[in-house]
Design a protein around this motif. Structure first.
Motif, PDB file in Angstrom:
ATOM      1  N   GLN A 159       0.770  -1.040   0.091  1.00 43.29           N
ATOM      2  CA  GLN A 159      -0.158   0.009  -0.022  1.00 43.29           C
ATOM      3  C   GLN A 159       1.078   1.135   0.062  1.00 43.29           C
ATOM      4  OE1 GLN A 159      -2.325  -1.134   3.384  1.00 43.29           O
ATOM      5  NE2 GLN A 159      -3.891  -2.050   2.274  1.00 43.29           N
ATOM      6  N   ALA A 160       1.894   1.160   0.715  1.00 44.40           N
ATOM      7  CA  ALA A 160       3.128   2.386   0.604  1.00 44.40           C
ATOM      8  C   ALA A 160       3.627   2.408  -0.719  1.00 44.40           C
ATOM      9  CB  ALA A 160       3.897   2.108   1.598  1.00 44.40           C
ATOM     10  N   THR A 161       3.998   1.340  -1.260  1.00 44.28           N
ATOM     11  CA  THR A 161       4.177   1.475  -2.884  1.00 44.28           C
ATOM     12  C   THR A 161       3.141   2.003  -3.745  1.00 44.28           C
ATOM     13  OG1 THR A 161       5.541  -0.578  -2.571  1.00 44.28           O
ATOM     14  CG2 THR A 161       5.213   0.192  -4.624  1.00 44.28           C
ATOM     15  N   TYR A 162       2.045   1.629  -3.502  1.00 44.01           N
ATOM     16  CA  TYR A 162       1.118   2.221  -4.534  1.00 44.01           C
ATOM     17  C   TYR A 162       1.010   3.708  -4.236  1.00 44.01           C
ATOM     18  CZ  TYR A 162      -3.952   2.897  -6.211  1.00 44.01           C
ATOM     19  OH  TYR A 162      -4.801   3.398  -6.748  1.00 44.01           O
ATOM     20  N   VAL A 163       1.016   4.274  -2.925  1.00 39.33           N
ATOM     21  CA  VAL A 163       0.750   5.716  -2.829  1.00 39.33           C
ATOM     22  C   VAL A 163       1.823   6.316  -3.276  1.00 39.33           C
ATOM     23  CG1 VAL A 163       0.276   7.424  -0.953  1.00 39.33           C
ATOM     24  CG2 VAL A 163      -0.957   5.308  -0.765  1.00 39.33           C
ATOM     25  N   SER A 164       2.942   5.723  -2.999  1.00 43.91           N
ATOM     26  CA  SER A 164       4.224   6.649  -3.440  1.00 43.91           C
ATOM     27  C   SER A 164       4.213   6.837  -4.975  1.00 43.91           C
ATOM     28  CB  SER A 164       5.649   5.740  -3.050  1.00 43.91           C
ATOM     29  OG  SER A 164       5.659   6.029  -1.899  1.00 43.91           O
ATOM     30  N   ILE A 165       3.727   5.599  -5.743  1.00 45.46           N
ATOM     31  CA  ILE A 165       3.649   5.845  -7.074  1.00 45.46           C
ATOM     32  C   ILE A 165       2.829   6.872  -7.641  1.00 45.46           C
ATOM     33  CG2 ILE A 165       3.072   4.556  -9.163  1.00 45.46           C
ATOM     34  CD1 ILE A 165       4.342   2.018  -7.959  1.00 45.46           C
ATOM     35  N   LEU A 166       1.596   6.877  -6.679  1.00 44.32           N
ATOM     36  CA  LEU A 166       0.464   7.892  -7.271  1.00 44.32           C
ATOM     37  C   LEU A 166       0.872   9.040  -6.929  1.00 44.32           C
ATOM     38  CD1 LEU A 166      -2.603   7.956  -8.032  1.00 44.32           C
ATOM     39  CD2 LEU A 166      -3.020   8.166  -5.450  1.00 44.32           C
ATOM     40  N   ALA A 167       1.598   9.451  -5.739  1.00 48.28           N
ATOM     41  CA  ALA A 167       2.162  10.713  -5.413  1.00 48.28           C
ATOM     42  C   ALA A 167       3.116  11.259  -6.681  1.00 48.28           C
ATOM     43  CB  ALA A 167       2.647  10.979  -4.229  1.00 48.28           C
ATOM     44  N   ILE A 168       3.982  10.517  -7.018  1.00 51.96           N
ATOM     45  CA  ILE A 168       5.013  10.975  -7.972  1.00 51.96           C
ATOM     46  C   ILE A 168       4.330  10.884  -9.240  1.00 51.96           C
ATOM     47  CG2 ILE A 168       7.047  10.078  -9.222  1.00 51.96           C
ATOM     48  CD1 ILE A 168       7.906   8.632  -6.583  1.00 51.96           C
ATOM     49  N   SER A 169       3.154  10.224  -9.574  1.00 53.92           N
ATOM     50  CA  SER A 169       2.766  10.030 -11.044  1.00 53.92           C
ATOM     51  C   SER A 169       1.841  11.480 -11.039  1.00 53.92           C
ATOM     52  CB  SER A 169       1.449   9.106 -11.071  1.00 53.92           C
ATOM     53  OG  SER A 169       2.095   7.740 -11.202  1.00 53.92           O
ATOM     54  N   CYS A 170       1.374  12.288  -9.738  1.00 52.49           N
ATOM     55  CA  CYS A 170       0.601  13.428  -9.975  1.00 52.49           C
ATOM     56  C   CYS A 170       1.584  14.518 -10.076  1.00 52.49           C
ATOM     57  CB  CYS A 170      -0.289  13.511  -8.805  1.00 52.49           C
ATOM     58  SG  CYS A 170      -1.526  12.421  -9.043  1.00 52.49           S
ATOM     59  N   THR A 171       2.960  14.419 -10.229  1.00 48.53           N
ATOM     60  CA  THR A 171       3.866  15.420 -10.177  1.00 48.53           C
ATOM     61  C   THR A 171       5.072  15.216 -10.965  1.00 48.53           C
ATOM     62  OG1 THR A 171       5.180  14.655  -8.319  1.00 48.53           O
ATOM     63  CG2 THR A 171       3.439  16.155  -7.660  1.00 48.53           C
ATOM     64  N   ALA A 172       5.023  14.336 -11.645  1.00 49.27           N
ATOM     65  CA  ALA A 172       6.255  13.885 -12.831  1.00 49.27           C
ATOM     66  C   ALA A 172       5.732  12.617 -13.712  1.00 49.27           C
ATOM     67  CB  ALA A 172       7.495  13.555 -11.874  1.00 49.27           C
ATOM     68  N   PHE A 173       6.632  12.686 -14.617  1.00 51.43           N
ATOM     69  CA  PHE A 173       6.551  11.846 -15.685  1.00 51.43           C
ATOM     70  C   PHE A 173       5.073  11.691 -16.636  1.00 51.43           C
ATOM     71  CE2 PHE A 173       9.215   9.756 -12.279  1.00 51.43           C
ATOM     72  CZ  PHE A 173      10.292   9.679 -13.289  1.00 51.43           C
ATOM     73  N   GLY A 174       5.540  11.422 -17.651  1.00 55.31           N
ATOM     74  CA  GLY A 174       4.341  11.025 -18.578  1.00 55.31           C
ATOM     75  C   GLY A 174       3.844   9.411 -18.298  1.00 55.31           C
ATOM     76  N   ILE A 175       2.626   9.320 -18.257  1.00 54.63           N
ATOM     77  CA  ILE A 175       1.906   7.971 -17.678  1.00 54.63           C
ATOM     78  C   ILE A 175       2.374   6.828 -18.595  1.00 54.63           C
ATOM     79  CG2 ILE A 175      -0.418   8.352 -18.697  1.00 54.63           C
ATOM     80  CD1 ILE A 175      -1.633   7.052 -16.390  1.00 54.63           C
ATOM     81  N   TRP A 176       2.528   7.273 -19.898  1.00 56.03           N
ATOM     82  CA  TRP A 176       2.946   5.955 -20.778  1.00 56.03           C
ATOM     83  C   TRP A 176       4.294   5.915 -20.801  1.00 56.03           C
ATOM     84  CZ3 TRP A 176      -1.785   4.716 -20.261  1.00 56.03           C
ATOM     85  CH2 TRP A 176      -2.947   5.510 -20.283  1.00 56.03           C
ATOM     86  N   GLN A 177       5.156   6.480 -20.309  1.00 62.20           N
ATOM     87  CA  GLN A 177       6.762   6.299 -20.580  1.00 62.20           C
ATOM     88  C   GLN A 177       7.053   4.831 -20.223  1.00 62.20           C
ATOM     89  OE1 GLN A 177       7.438  10.115 -18.560  1.00 62.20           O
ATOM     90  NE2 GLN A 177       9.591  10.169 -19.925  1.00 62.20           N
ATOM     91  N   ASN A 178       7.893   4.175 -21.006  1.00 64.10           N
ATOM     92  CA  ASN A 178       8.152   2.706 -20.872  1.00 64.10           C
ATOM     93  C   ASN A 178       8.834   2.678 -19.545  1.00 64.10           C
ATOM     94  OD1 ASN A 178       6.920   2.213 -23.080  1.00 64.10           O
ATOM     95  ND2 ASN A 178       8.948   2.639 -24.475  1.00 64.10           N
ATOM     96  N   LYS A 179       9.949   3.583 -19.332  1.00 60.87           N
ATOM     97  CA  LYS A 179      10.800   3.466 -18.031  1.00 60.87           C
ATOM     98  C   LYS A 179       9.925   3.720 -16.833  1.00 60.87           C
ATOM     99  CE  LYS A 179      15.162   5.162 -20.231  1.00 60.87           C
ATOM    100  NZ  LYS A 179      16.053   6.317 -20.219  1.00 60.87           N
ATOM    101  N   TRP A 180       8.868   4.467 -16.860  1.00 56.45           N
ATOM    102  CA  TRP A 180       8.141   4.771 -15.633  1.00 56.45           C
ATOM    103  C   TRP A 180       7.085   3.496 -15.302  1.00 56.45           C
ATOM    104  CZ3 TRP A 180       7.370   6.465 -11.192  1.00 56.45           C
ATOM    105  CH2 TRP A 180       6.274   6.586 -10.633  1.00 56.45           C
ATOM    106  N   LEU A 181       6.435   2.997 -16.585  1.00 53.83           N
ATOM    107  CA  LEU A 181       5.800   1.614 -16.459  1.00 53.83           C
ATOM    108  C   LEU A 181       6.527   0.535 -15.924  1.00 53.83           C
ATOM    109  CD1 LEU A 181       3.565   2.010 -19.863  1.00 53.83           C
ATOM    110  CD2 LEU A 181       2.971   2.595 -17.316  1.00 53.83           C
ATOM    111  N   ALA A 182       7.630   0.460 -16.501  1.00 50.82           N
ATOM    112  CA  ALA A 182       8.718  -0.558 -16.004  1.00 50.82           C
ATOM    113  C   ALA A 182       9.135  -0.470 -14.613  1.00 50.82           C
ATOM    114  CB  ALA A 182       9.787  -0.428 -17.037  1.00 50.82           C
TER     115      ALA A 182
END
Length: 262
Positions: free
Chosen positions: A211-234
């Motif tokens: 659950q901590a991993t999920y929220v960390s990813i969500l927080a970073i997703s709302c401030t950085a990266f394009g959602i479809w970037q390969n490196k980010w999805l990997a």
């Protein structure tokens, strides 16, 4: 690397752009550290107990304080709050995930509209990279991965040094709404709910760290990266797999660390 004046960066790169601000080159690694420390913490809990698992995010936060990625710091702190809540009560972690997901998807366009109304895209106290993250029409619905072409669709914005959208809005919720509108939002919520249920089904302590991993990813997703970037999805997929791998199989017998965790 930071303390010694970036010797590896100078050895590997020779371009003026990298040399001018080498700390920015470590931003992706900083984000990976903020996310992957939670599977690492779950592993340490199983092997050495609770104290060792809490030490890892503390060390990660100390390292991030020397770097420039605000998104990584935000993600790590958000994950830590979630892990603490989930450790206090199993349902608390799931409640945090649900509220964070709905808040990100609903709150991001409202916040973006308000920020644009206040002309904060020109605010001097905002980082330069944040200027183009303020969306003007987050519900336009331009199609999958269309955010990177918004400059071409708006010639007046393309002439500006910092357009309203440069490649992507650096916010997963805004990008989904911008490109895929309400249907995309429904699909995103469906996927999020599946992930929340799967995380909730993990044993303790993996549940709290998932659950901590999920929220960390969500927080970073709302401030950085394009959602479809390969490196980010990997990186997201790697973190999810690592959390699952730390959980014992059904045939495993609990060890001393498992007894302490219980």
């Amino acid at each position: 690397e930071v303390a010694l004046g970036f010797p590896l960066d100078k050895w590997l790169h020779h371009t003026p752009q990298v040399a001018a601000n080498p700390v920015v080159a470590l931003n992706r690694g900083a984000v990976a550290m903020a996310i992957l420390c939670w599977p690492g913490a779950a592993f340490l809990w199983r092997r050495f107990g609770r104290t060792a698992s809490f030490a890892l995010p503390a060390v990660a936060l100390l390292v991030l304080s020397f770097l420039s990625s605000l998104s990584a710091g935000l993600g790590l702190i958000a994950g830590a709050v979630t892990a603490l809540a989930a450790s206090c009560h199993p349902r608390a972690g799931r409640a945090v995930l649900v509220l964070a997901t709905v808040g990100a998807l609903v709150g991001s366009p409202l916040a973006a509209k308000q920020l644009h109304r206040l002309d904060w895209e020109d605010a001097g106290w905002l980082p330069r990279s944040a200027a183009h993250r303020i969306a003007e029409k987050p519900l336009a619905g331009w199609g999958f991965d269309a955010a990177r072409y918004m400059k071409r669709l708006n010639p007046e914005a393309a002439a500006e040094p910092m357009s309203p959208i440069s490649l992507h809005p650096h916010n997963a919720a805004l990008q989904v709404l911008l490109e895929l509108v309400v249907i995309g939002a429904q699909v995103a919520l469906g996927i999020a709910w599946i992930l929340i249920r799967r995380a909730d089904a993990l044993p303790s302590p993996e549940r709290a760290f998932a659950q901590a991993t999920y929220v960390s990813i969500l927080a970073i997703s709302c401030t950085a990266f394009g959602i479809w970037q390969n490196k980010w999805l990997a990186l997201i997929a790697s973190a999810a797999l690592l959390v699952a791998l730390t959980a014992p199989s059904r045939g495993d017998k609990p060890g001393p660390a498992d007894d302490r965790a219980t």
